[in-house]
Design a protein around this motif. Structure first.
Motif, PDB file in Angstrom:
ATOM      1  N   LYS A  67       0.732  -1.136   0.131  1.00 52.84           N
ATOM      2  CA  LYS A  67       0.014  -0.069   0.070  1.00 52.84           C
ATOM      3  C   LYS A  67       0.950   1.269  -0.089  1.00 52.84           C
ATOM      4  O   LYS A  67       0.461   2.201  -0.680  1.00 52.84           O
ATOM      5  CB  LYS A  67      -1.166  -0.151   1.378  1.00 52.84           C
ATOM      6  N   THR A  70       2.200   1.898  -3.302  1.00 53.65           N
ATOM      7  CA  THR A  70       1.292   2.498  -4.328  1.00 53.65           C
ATOM      8  C   THR A  70       1.259   3.954  -4.115  1.00 53.65           C
ATOM      9  O   THR A  70       0.587   4.422  -4.814  1.00 53.65           O
ATOM     10  CB  THR A  70      -0.019   1.645  -4.468  1.00 53.65           C
ATOM     11  N   LEU A  71       1.165   4.289  -3.086  1.00 53.68           N
ATOM     12  CA  LEU A  71       0.904   5.688  -2.496  1.00 53.68           C
ATOM     13  C   LEU A  71       1.921   6.762  -2.962  1.00 53.68           C
ATOM     14  O   LEU A  71       1.977   7.963  -3.261  1.00 53.68           O
ATOM     15  CB  LEU A  71       0.622   5.958  -0.973  1.00 53.68           C
ATOM     16  N   LYS A 105      -3.453  10.063   4.561  1.00 55.86           N
ATOM     17  CA  LYS A 105      -3.834   9.236   3.422  1.00 55.86           C
ATOM     18  C   LYS A 105      -3.586   8.023   3.755  1.00 55.86           C
ATOM     19  O   LYS A 105      -4.146   7.067   3.210  1.00 55.86           O
ATOM     20  CB  LYS A 105      -3.014   9.665   1.979  1.00 55.86           C
ATOM     21  N   SER A 108      -6.010   6.275   6.209  1.00 56.76           N
ATOM     22  CA  SER A 108      -7.243   5.880   5.493  1.00 56.76           C
ATOM     23  C   SER A 108      -7.078   4.670   4.559  1.00 56.76           C
ATOM     24  O   SER A 108      -7.874   3.729   4.479  1.00 56.76           O
ATOM     25  CB  SER A 108      -7.616   7.253   4.477  1.00 56.76           C
ATOM     26  N   SER A 109      -5.835   4.814   3.831  1.00 62.70           N
ATOM     27  CA  SER A 109      -5.537   3.555   2.941  1.00 62.70           C
ATOM     28  C   SER A 109      -5.486   2.370   3.689  1.00 62.70           C
ATOM     29  O   SER A 109      -5.887   1.218   3.153  1.00 62.70           O
ATOM     30  CB  SER A 109      -4.241   3.832   1.991  1.00 62.70           C
ATOM     31  N   GLU A 112      -8.797   0.944   4.821  1.00 58.44           N
ATOM     32  CA  GLU A 112      -9.625   0.400   3.429  1.00 58.44           C
ATOM     33  C   GLU A 112      -9.477  -0.954   3.026  1.00 58.44           C
ATOM     34  O   GLU A 112     -10.070  -1.669   2.290  1.00 58.44           O
ATOM     35  CB  GLU A 112      -9.384   1.445   2.449  1.00 58.44           C
TER      36      GLU A 112
END
Length: 166
Positions: A67, A70-71, A105, A108-109, A112
Motif C-alpha cells: 500500500k 502504491t501511494l 492518506k 485511510s488507505s 480500507e
C-alpha cells in the motif's frame, strides 16, 4: 536487486533506506531544502503474531508495504522497511502540511484494506505514524533527527504524531 529490496514487503531494504536517509540529509543540509520523514508502525504487531500467527502478521507487513509503494510512486521518495514492524518514508522537499496530508492518506488507505487482525474482537489492521518535518534553512543532524522520529509519541494506537524542527 534482492539486496536492495525487502523480501517480504517489496520496499527498500534496510541498507537502501539508510543510504537514502544519508543522501537526503546531506542534500538537505547543503541545499537548505525541506526534508520530511514518516515512521509507520503497525499497531500491536507482536500481539498479532503471537495470537493470530506469523502468517497473518506477515500478511499485515506485506499489505502495508504494498500500500505504501502504491501511494508513493515518485522516484525521489523512498519507502523502506526499517524494523520488524516499521516502515520509513523519506520525503525530500516536502512541507510539514504536505507530510500530515500523506500521513492521513496512509491511515485511510490502511483502514480500507479491511484486514481483521482479531476477528473475535472485530479489530482491524491499523498503524501509528510519526511525522518529522525539517523546514528549509535549518541544518540538522541525521542521527538526532531519526532518534526523534523514532520517539514513541503519545503512545496511542492508530494515531498521527508530529515532530517539527523549526
Amino acid at each position: 536487486e534482492h539486496a536492495d529490496t525487502d523480501y517480504l514487503t517489496g520496499t527498500a531494504s534496510h541498507k537502501m533506506l539508510e543510504n537514502a536517509l544519508t543522501r537526503e540529509f546531506y542534500r538537505k543540509n547543503i541545499n537548505n531544502s525541506a526534508l520530511s520523514s514518516l515512521l509507520i508502525d503497525i499497531d500491536n504487531y507482536k500481539k498479532i503474531a503471537s495470537s493470530s500467527g506469523k502468517i497473518l502478521a506477515d500478511e499485515c507487513m506485506t499489505l502495508t508495504g504494498q500500500k505504501l509503494l502504491t501511494l508513493f510512486k515518485q522516484p525521489t521518495i523512498t519507502v523502506g522497511r526499517s524494523g520488524c514492524d516499521e516502515f520509513i518514508v523519506v520525503l525530500p522537499d516536502i512541507s510539514h502540511k504536505e507530510t500530515l496530508e500523506f500521513a492521513k492518506k496512509i491511515k485511510s488507505s490502511i483502514s480500507e484494506l479491511d484486514l481483521f487482525v482479531d476477528a473475535k474482537n472485530n479489530t482491524q489492521l491499523s498503524v501509528s505514524i510519526n511525522c518529522l518535518s525539517i523546514p528549509q534553512n535549518i541544518k540538522c543532524d541525521q542521527e538526532k533527527s531519526i532518534h526523534q522520529l523514532r520517539s514513541p509519541g503519545d503512545e496511542q494506537l492508530n494515531s498521527i504524531n508530529t515532530i517539527s524542527l523549526d
